[in-house]
Design a protein around this motif. Structure first.
Motif, PDB file in Angstrom:
ATOM      1  N   ILE A  18      36.463 -12.570 -54.642  1.00 47.62           N
ATOM      2  CA  ILE A  18      35.275 -11.710 -54.567  1.00 47.62           C
ATOM      3  C   ILE A  18      35.143 -10.801 -55.788  1.00 47.62           C
ATOM      4  N   ASN A  19      36.003 -10.989 -56.770  1.00 50.26           N
ATOM      5  CA  ASN A  19      35.950 -10.133 -57.955  1.00 50.26           C
ATOM      6  C   ASN A  19      35.878 -10.981 -59.234  1.00 50.26           C
ATOM      7  N   PRO A  20      34.835 -11.836 -59.332  1.00 49.09           N
ATOM      8  CA  PRO A  20      34.756 -12.726 -60.501  1.00 49.09           C
ATOM      9  C   PRO A  20      34.457 -11.932 -61.774  1.00 49.09           C
ATOM     10  N   HIS A  56      26.794 -11.213 -60.364  1.00 50.16           N
ATOM     11  CA  HIS A  56      27.270 -11.857 -59.142  1.00 50.16           C
ATOM     12  C   HIS A  56      28.398 -11.071 -58.493  1.00 50.16           C
ATOM     13  N   ASN A  57      29.085 -10.269 -59.266  1.00 47.81           N
ATOM     14  CA  ASN A  57      30.180  -9.459 -58.729  1.00 47.81           C
ATOM     15  C   ASN A  57      29.653  -8.272 -57.937  1.00 47.81           C
ATOM     16  N   GLN A  58      28.660  -7.594 -58.469  1.00 42.77           N
ATOM     17  CA  GLN A  58      28.338  -6.287 -57.900  1.00 42.77           C
ATOM     18  C   GLN A  58      26.855  -5.985 -57.767  1.00 42.77           C
ATOM     19  N   ARG A 108      31.397 -10.474 -72.946  1.00 46.48           N
ATOM     20  CA  ARG A 108      32.638 -10.422 -73.727  1.00 46.48           C
ATOM     21  C   ARG A 108      33.359  -9.082 -73.538  1.00 46.48           C
ATOM     22  N   SER A 109      34.583  -9.019 -74.029  1.00 45.13           N
ATOM     23  CA  SER A 109      35.361  -7.776 -73.939  1.00 45.13           C
ATOM     24  C   SER A 109      35.069  -6.946 -75.187  1.00 45.13           C
ATOM     25  N   TRP A 110      34.077  -6.078 -75.037  1.00 45.42           N
ATOM     26  CA  TRP A 110      33.525  -5.393 -76.209  1.00 45.42           C
ATOM     27  C   TRP A 110      34.503  -4.400 -76.825  1.00 45.42           C
ATOM     28  N   ILE A 168      46.758  -5.477 -75.516  1.00 46.34           N
ATOM     29  CA  ILE A 168      46.197  -6.038 -74.281  1.00 46.34           C
ATOM     30  C   ILE A 168      45.198  -5.030 -73.716  1.00 46.34           C
ATOM     31  N   SER A 169      44.002  -5.533 -73.396  1.00 45.40           N
ATOM     32  CA  SER A 169      42.957  -4.662 -72.865  1.00 45.40           C
ATOM     33  C   SER A 169      42.748  -4.979 -71.393  1.00 45.40           C
ATOM     34  N   SER A 170      42.708  -3.943 -70.586  1.00 41.12           N
ATOM     35  CA  SER A 170      42.585  -4.222 -69.152  1.00 41.12           C
ATOM     36  C   SER A 170      41.987  -3.036 -68.415  1.00 41.12           C
ATOM     37  N   GLY A 209      42.090   6.501 -73.590  1.00 45.22           N
ATOM     38  CA  GLY A 209      40.880   6.934 -74.301  1.00 45.22           C
ATOM     39  C   GLY A 209      40.494   5.984 -75.428  1.00 45.22           C
ATOM     40  N   GLU A 210      39.812   6.548 -76.413  1.00 42.67           N
ATOM     41  CA  GLU A 210      39.184   5.767 -77.482  1.00 42.67           C
ATOM     42  C   GLU A 210      40.232   5.005 -78.305  1.00 42.67           C
ATOM     43  N   GLY A 211      40.005   3.702 -78.501  1.00 44.54           N
ATOM     44  CA  GLY A 211      41.023   2.851 -79.110  1.00 44.54           C
ATOM     45  C   GLY A 211      40.869   2.578 -80.597  1.00 44.54           C
ATOM     46  N   ASP A 264      25.617   2.428 -73.384  1.00 45.91           N
ATOM     47  CA  ASP A 264      25.907   3.844 -73.507  1.00 45.91           C
ATOM     48  C   ASP A 264      25.685   4.390 -72.103  1.00 45.91           C
ATOM     49  N   GLU A 265      26.642   5.147 -71.604  1.00 43.56           N
ATOM     50  CA  GLU A 265      26.585   5.546 -70.196  1.00 43.56           C
ATOM     51  C   GLU A 265      25.304   6.274 -69.835  1.00 43.56           C
ATOM     52  N   ASN A 266      24.737   7.005 -70.783  1.00 40.59           N
ATOM     53  CA  ASN A 266      23.549   7.785 -70.457  1.00 40.59           C
ATOM     54  C   ASN A 266      22.721   7.967 -71.726  1.00 40.59           C
ATOM     55  N   ILE A 280      41.295  -2.675 -55.392  1.00 36.64           N
ATOM     56  CA  ILE A 280      40.557  -1.412 -55.560  1.00 36.64           C
ATOM     57  C   ILE A 280      39.491  -1.619 -56.633  1.00 36.64           C
ATOM     58  N   HIS A 281      38.401  -2.244 -56.238  1.00 37.35           N
ATOM     59  CA  HIS A 281      37.356  -2.499 -57.230  1.00 37.35           C
ATOM     60  C   HIS A 281      35.971  -2.146 -56.709  1.00 37.35           C
ATOM     61  N   GLY A 282      35.923  -1.509 -55.561  1.00 36.53           N
ATOM     62  CA  GLY A 282      34.628  -1.019 -55.083  1.00 36.53           C
ATOM     63  C   GLY A 282      33.780  -2.049 -54.366  1.00 36.53           C
TER      64      GLY A 282
HETATM   65  C1  B12 Z   1      31.268  -4.914 -69.515  1.00 42.02           C
HETATM   66  C2  B12 Z   1      31.974  -4.435 -68.260  1.00 42.02           C
HETATM   67  C3  B12 Z   1      32.454  -5.384 -67.394  1.00 42.02           C
HETATM   68  C4  B12 Z   1      32.380  -6.881 -67.626  1.00 42.02           C
HETATM   69  C5  B12 Z   1      33.761  -7.384 -68.070  1.00 42.02           C
HETATM   70  C6  B12 Z   1      33.797  -7.801 -69.450  1.00 42.02           C
HETATM   71  C7  B12 Z   1      35.216  -8.160 -69.822  1.00 42.02           C
HETATM   72  N1  B12 Z   1      35.294  -9.103 -70.698  1.00 42.02           N
HETATM   73  O1  B12 Z   1      36.187  -7.630 -69.340  1.00 42.02           O
HETATM   74  C8  B12 Z   1      32.144  -7.367 -66.184  1.00 42.02           C
HETATM   75  C9  B12 Z   1      30.701  -7.216 -65.907  1.00 42.02           C
HETATM   76  C10 B12 Z   1      32.565  -8.771 -65.889  1.00 42.02           C
HETATM   77  C11 B12 Z   1      32.919  -6.309 -65.447  1.00 42.02           C
HETATM   78  C12 B12 Z   1      33.499  -6.527 -64.250  1.00 42.02           C
HETATM   79  C13 B12 Z   1      34.187  -5.573 -63.558  1.00 42.02           C
HETATM   80  N2  B12 Z   1      34.317  -4.301 -63.890  1.00 42.02           N
HETATM   81 CO1  B12 Z   1      33.623  -3.582 -65.509  1.00 42.02          CO
HETATM   82  N3  B12 Z   1      32.766  -2.709 -66.877  1.00 42.02           N
HETATM   83  C14 B12 Z   1      32.137  -3.062 -67.974  1.00 42.02           C
HETATM   84  C15 B12 Z   1      31.526  -1.870 -68.689  1.00 42.02           C
HETATM   85  C16 B12 Z   1      30.085  -1.745 -68.215  1.00 42.02           C
HETATM   86  C17 B12 Z   1      31.537  -1.873 -70.184  1.00 42.02           C
HETATM   87  C18 B12 Z   1      32.907  -2.054 -70.830  1.00 42.02           C
HETATM   88  C19 B12 Z   1      32.791  -1.800 -72.300  1.00 42.02           C
HETATM   89  O2  B12 Z   1      32.766  -2.709 -73.075  1.00 42.02           O
HETATM   90  N4  B12 Z   1      32.646  -0.542 -72.716  1.00 42.02           N
HETATM   91  C20 B12 Z   1      32.514  -0.183 -74.120  1.00 42.02           C
HETATM   92  C21 B12 Z   1      33.885  -0.255 -74.818  1.00 42.02           C
HETATM   93  C22 B12 Z   1      33.771   0.174 -76.261  1.00 42.02           C
HETATM   94  O3  B12 Z   1      34.720   0.664 -74.133  1.00 42.02           O
HETATM   95  P1  B12 Z   1      36.115   0.226 -73.484  1.00 42.02           P
HETATM   96  O4  B12 Z   1      36.065  -1.137 -72.966  1.00 42.02           O
HETATM   97  O5  B12 Z   1      36.533   1.285 -72.576  1.00 42.02           O
HETATM   98  O6  B12 Z   1      37.082   0.193 -74.748  1.00 42.02           O
HETATM   99  C23 B12 Z   1      37.481   1.356 -75.430  1.00 42.02           C
HETATM  100  C24 B12 Z   1      38.780   1.977 -74.879  1.00 42.02           C
HETATM  101  O7  B12 Z   1      38.961   1.781 -73.501  1.00 42.02           O
HETATM  102  C25 B12 Z   1      39.861   1.391 -75.695  1.00 42.02           C
HETATM  103  N5  B12 Z   1      40.432   0.086 -75.388  1.00 42.02           N
HETATM  104  C26 B12 Z   1      39.966  -0.915 -74.649  1.00 42.02           C
HETATM  105  N6  B12 Z   1      40.804  -1.965 -74.709  1.00 42.02           N
HETATM  106  C27 B12 Z   1      41.819  -1.635 -75.511  1.00 42.02           C
HETATM  107  C28 B12 Z   1      42.934  -2.350 -75.933  1.00 42.02           C
HETATM  108  C29 B12 Z   1      43.834  -1.742 -76.795  1.00 42.02           C
HETATM  109  C30 B12 Z   1      45.019  -2.508 -77.241  1.00 42.02           C
HETATM  110  C31 B12 Z   1      43.621  -0.412 -77.226  1.00 42.02           C
HETATM  111  C32 B12 Z   1      44.556   0.241 -78.145  1.00 42.02           C
HETATM  112  C33 B12 Z   1      42.506   0.305 -76.789  1.00 42.02           C
HETATM  113  C34 B12 Z   1      41.615  -0.315 -75.957  1.00 42.02           C
HETATM  114  O8  B12 Z   1      39.244   1.272 -76.961  1.00 42.02           O
HETATM  115  C35 B12 Z   1      37.869   0.902 -76.807  1.00 42.02           C
HETATM  116  C36 B12 Z   1      37.077   1.599 -77.893  1.00 42.02           C
HETATM  117  O9  B12 Z   1      37.190   2.972 -77.741  1.00 42.02           O
HETATM  118  C37 B12 Z   1      32.433  -0.720 -68.136  1.00 42.02           C
HETATM  119  C38 B12 Z   1      31.766   0.634 -68.089  1.00 42.02           C
HETATM  120  C39 B12 Z   1      31.822   1.299 -69.434  1.00 42.02           C
HETATM  121  N7  B12 Z   1      30.826   2.032 -69.738  1.00 42.02           N
HETATM  122  O10 B12 Z   1      32.769   1.172 -70.201  1.00 42.02           O
HETATM  123  C40 B12 Z   1      32.815  -1.235 -66.773  1.00 42.02           C
HETATM  124  C41 B12 Z   1      34.224  -0.936 -66.183  1.00 42.02           C
HETATM  125  C42 B12 Z   1      35.214  -1.157 -67.315  1.00 42.02           C
HETATM  126  N8  B12 Z   1      34.386  -1.945 -65.153  1.00 42.02           N
HETATM  127  C43 B12 Z   1      34.974  -1.487 -64.142  1.00 42.02           C
HETATM  128  C44 B12 Z   1      35.183  -2.234 -62.952  1.00 42.02           C
HETATM  129  C45 B12 Z   1      35.769  -1.483 -61.764  1.00 42.02           C
HETATM  130  C46 B12 Z   1      34.866  -3.587 -62.893  1.00 42.02           C
HETATM  131  C47 B12 Z   1      34.980  -4.487 -61.686  1.00 42.02           C
HETATM  132  C48 B12 Z   1      36.239  -4.362 -60.864  1.00 42.02           C
HETATM  133  C49 B12 Z   1      33.717  -4.154 -60.911  1.00 42.02           C
HETATM  134  C50 B12 Z   1      33.391  -4.675 -59.582  1.00 42.02           C
HETATM  135  N9  B12 Z   1      34.150  -4.795 -58.568  1.00 42.02           N
HETATM  136  O11 B12 Z   1      32.267  -4.937 -59.391  1.00 42.02           O
HETATM  137  C51 B12 Z   1      34.875  -5.891 -62.282  1.00 42.02           C
HETATM  138  C52 B12 Z   1      36.244  -6.548 -62.576  1.00 42.02           C
HETATM  139  C53 B12 Z   1      36.146  -8.000 -62.943  1.00 42.02           C
HETATM  140  C54 B12 Z   1      37.485  -8.598 -63.186  1.00 42.02           C
HETATM  141  N10 B12 Z   1      37.809  -9.653 -62.463  1.00 42.02           N
HETATM  142  O12 B12 Z   1      38.252  -8.124 -64.000  1.00 42.02           O
HETATM  143  C55 B12 Z   1      35.363  -0.047 -64.284  1.00 42.02           C
HETATM  144  C56 B12 Z   1      36.865   0.111 -64.582  1.00 42.02           C
HETATM  145  C57 B12 Z   1      37.474   1.162 -63.714  1.00 42.02           C
HETATM  146  C58 B12 Z   1      38.922   1.349 -63.982  1.00 42.02           C
HETATM  147  N11 B12 Z   1      39.297   2.598 -64.050  1.00 42.02           N
HETATM  148  O13 B12 Z   1      39.697   0.434 -64.111  1.00 42.02           O
HETATM  149  C59 B12 Z   1      34.403   0.407 -65.432  1.00 42.02           C
HETATM  150  C60 B12 Z   1      34.930   1.543 -66.283  1.00 42.02           C
HETATM  151  C61 B12 Z   1      33.072   0.799 -64.751  1.00 42.02           C
HETATM  152  C62 B12 Z   1      33.175   2.038 -63.908  1.00 42.02           C
HETATM  153  N12 B12 Z   1      32.711   3.168 -64.391  1.00 42.02           N
HETATM  154  O14 B12 Z   1      33.659   1.983 -62.807  1.00 42.02           O
HETATM  155  N13 B12 Z   1      32.962  -5.191 -66.140  1.00 42.02           N
END
Ligand code: B12
Ligand code: SF4
Length: 549
Positions: free
Chosen positions: A32-34, A39-41, A56-58, A96-98, A146-148, A248-250, A395-397
């Motif tokens: 249920i968490n593709p 389709h997930n949410q 993609r993993s942005w 590793i990003s997660s 935080g910011e990576g 952008d969140e807002n 824990i994915h809501g």
């Molecule tokens: C795109 C996205 C997705 C995509 C996934 C894409 C992917 N390839 O993983 C999809 C739509 C599939 C998705 C699904 C889910 N997602 Co999502 N998703 C997002 C979203 C909207 C954007 C992510 C993003 O790119 N942000 C912009 C980039 C620049 O920020 P970032 O990823 O955080 O990366 C920065 C830092 O975190 C850090 N960083 C990240 N990776 C790494 C790695 C290294 C090595 C280092 C040093 C730093 C670093 O550096 C980056 C630049 O500053 C975020 C919300 C958000 N605004 O971020 C939620 C979010 C990440 N998702 C979340 C959740 C909960 C889910 C789901 C579980 C949702 C659900 N049940 O419906 C599913 C999980 C699916 C799964 N099986 O894994 C939560 C995570 C909560 C948590 N604390 O873990 C977020 C934060 C949304 C929220 N506010 O609740 N998601």
């Protein structure tokens, strides 16, 4: 922190967690968490009408683009692909990003790195880093909160304050609806732009706000409308797009930046479409015409209950706002939380009905979920209300509460959540139909608008409606006849309206393509019923690359 001795010559692998995702397994994948957004949410109850696509993993793409070291991004690997990459390319750093749900995969990936590439430094980042006690759960050298980009630059001894380069990101891949995979032609899908991370509103449950500093804080990658405009221009050229998904969140909260962007768009005659996230209070800082001229064509906004206490909603008539946006051709994706503090088994049905009454184009429902790092998590922990025996993978809501709610049981949380999705679909019909309605309204209102950029944008949209979308309406109308006559009638009326505007071409496409879509829809229903799931492709991209010798 001591930087890596090889500096910018360090060989780096940045990887997302491994799949397959849409299955139940011991590494925390859940069927249920593709790895899909809609389709997930959002559209998960809409069967073959659910919008399927991958993103993609942005975060790691942004990091890769902003360092000068040789770096590979491995997205959506299998365990085998991850292992093979480690052995073949001898990395100094494995990043590793997660997010939190995938923590067991991170643990397994760290184990694999230690075994297959023992000299690599392991860096773990992304939202998983907010988990308390993570360092004891996984074997990593650095856990980055935080910011990576700035962290990685610092670690490599590079200038962490250098301007941020934006990678060219196609926002979605392998899009599919009604059993048809949409062609992936250049320019056909919006580009993702990430202007900032974090949100200063600081809602108590919000993990993205908390992760980047919490209330009052956020990190801007692009401070000004001019910078943003330049980035968008270069991506427009590279990807041949005129549509942008602004991650952008807002976005509208940054009014000065948005209005400067609008000025630049007007000067340059840019007929761009923007899909944005924005809170009601931020949207209300603009007139509808400003939004339309800015190209806002899709807004994702929180539609919490009028009885909730979130500042972003205060004093705003959300029903009026959503209707107004749609009447101006702006598609609305509402987001409603199930299980707020004031919810009870007695009032929750009414609260869900109010959410459905907004009649948005898309509606996301999520359980109120205390996630580590957020004020809500701390509050629940302090009150001893966190359930401690829940697997993080659950824990994915979208499953059940991870805390003791004052009035609603854990099992009921899932029942109410599922019902909300079902009810929205039952009353409002497929999102594809709703968005056609909004797009048509926009075109009718703006087809003669003085600004040619706006006319051009709605003309592009209406071309889609009279083409394949009208055929989809034809098929939907038939598919719903037996199961939900009310929805079928609504779809029929919309199709008639489209055909009144474009009598010849719209009828022709409905008659020719409609039956094919009806057939593919029914085939997809059968596939889904037999358990078919979809997975993203494994992708590898190298930058500044030097093959290992
Ligand atoms: C795109 C996205 C997705 C995509 C996934 C894409 C992917 N390839 O993983 C999809 C739509 C599939 C998705 C699904 C889910 N997602 Co999502 N998703 C997002 C979203 C909207 C954007 C992510 C993003 O790119 N942000 C912009 C980039 C620049 O920020 P970032 O990823 O955080 O990366 C920065 C830092 O975190 C850090 N960083 C990240 N990776 C790494 C790695 C290294 C090595 C280092 C040093 C730093 C670093 O550096 C980056 C630049 O500053 C975020 C919300 C958000 N605004 O971020 C939620 C979010 C990440 N998702 C979340 C959740 C909960 C889910 C789901 C579980 C949702 C659900 N049940 O419906 C599913 C999980 C699916 C799964 N099986 O894994 C939560 C995570 C909560 C948590 N604390 O873990 C977020 C934060 C949304 C929220 N506010 O609740 N998601
Ligand atoms: S307005 Fe939205 S993004 Fe901002 S803190 Fe609240 S929930 Fe998070």
């Amino acid at each position: 922190m001591k930087s890596h001795p090889k500096g910018s010559n360090t060989r780096i692998l940045l990887s997302s967690v491994f799949g397959p995702y849409a299955q139940d397994d011991e590494f925390g994948s859940r069927s249920i968490n593709p790895m899909e957004l809609y389709h997930n949410q959002v559209t998960r109850a809409q069967g073959s009408f659910s919008l399927r696509m991958f993103h993609r993993s942005w975060g790691i793409m942004m990091i890769q683009e902003n360092i000068s070291a040789p770096c590979s991004v491995l997205d959506f690997p299998t365990r085998e692909a991850f292992g093979k990459e480690l052995i073949t390319n001898h990395y100094d750093i494995v990043g590793i990003s997660s997010i939190i749900v995938n923590v067991l995969k991170v643990r397994e990936m760290c184990r694999m790195v230690r075994e297959l590439s023992p000299n690599s430094v392991i860096v773990v980042g992304g939202h998983v880093a907010a988990m308390p006690g993570l360092d004891a759960m996984i074997d990593a050298d650095h856990i980055v909160r935080g910011e990576g980009i700035s962290w990685m630059r610092r670690y490599l001894g590079e200038d962490e304050h250098a301007p941020i380069r934006h990678p060219a990101i196609v926002s979605g891949l392998k899009t599919r609806i009604m059993g048809v995979r949409l062609p992936q032609r250049k320019g056909g899908t919006a580009a993702t732009i990430i202007p900032s991370v974090g949100c200063p509103m600081g809602c108590n449950f919000c993990t993205t706000s908390a992760f980047f500093g919490g209330k009052g804080k956020f990190i801007n990658f692009y401070e000004t409308g001019d910078e943003l405009f330049d980035v968008m221009c270069s991506i427009e050229t590279e990807l041949e797009v005129n549509s942008f998904f602004i991650m952008d969140e807002n976005f509208l909260l940054h009014r000065k930046r948005a209005l400067r962007l609008l000025e630049r768009m007007k000067e340059a005659g840019k007929s761009w479409e923007l899909s944005i996230f924005a809170s009601a209070n931020a949207i209300r800082k603009y007139t509808m015409l400003e939004l339309v001229e800015l190209g806002v064509s899709w807004v994702w906004m929180g539609l919490e209950s009028p009885r909730s206490s979130y500042g972003k909603l205060q004093g705003h008539d959300l029903t009026q706002l959503t209707h107004e946006l749609r009447e101006h051709g702006i598609r609305v994706q509402g987001s409603t939380i199930i299980g707020l503090e004031h919810h009870t088994p007695e009032n929750i049905v009414g609260e869900i009905e109010s959410a459905v009454d907004y009649q948005t184009d898309f509606h996301q429902f999520m359980l109120y979920t205390p996630v580590p790092g957020t004020p809500l998590y701390q509050e629940m922990a302090d009150q001893g209300r966190l359930l401690t025996d829940i697997d993080p993978a659950d824990i994915h809501g979208q499953f059940k509460f991870n805390f003791r709610h004052a009035a609603i049981s854990r099992d009921d949380s899932k029942r109410f959540l599922d019902w909300a999705f079902w009810r929205d679909f039952e009353r409002n019909g497929p999102s594809l139909y709703r968005l056609c309605q909004t797009m048509l309204l926009g075109w009718q209102r703006y087809k003669n608008y003085p600004d040619p950029r706006v006319r051009e944008r709605f003309r592009r949209q209406v071309k889609k409606i009279i083409g394949s979308y009208n055929a989809a309406l034809w098929a939907m109308e038939r598919e719903f006849r037996k199961v939900n006559g009310g929805v079928s009638d609504k779809i029929h009326r919309l199709r008639r309206e489209v055909e009144k505007e474009f009598p010849f071409i719209a009828r022709l496409t409905a008659a020719s393509l409609g039956p094919i879509l009806l057939w593919s829809t029914r085939r997809e229903e059968r596939r889904l019923a037999s358990g078919r799931t979809y997975e993203p492709p494994t992708l590898i991209e190298r930058r500044n690359w030097i093959p290992f010798s």
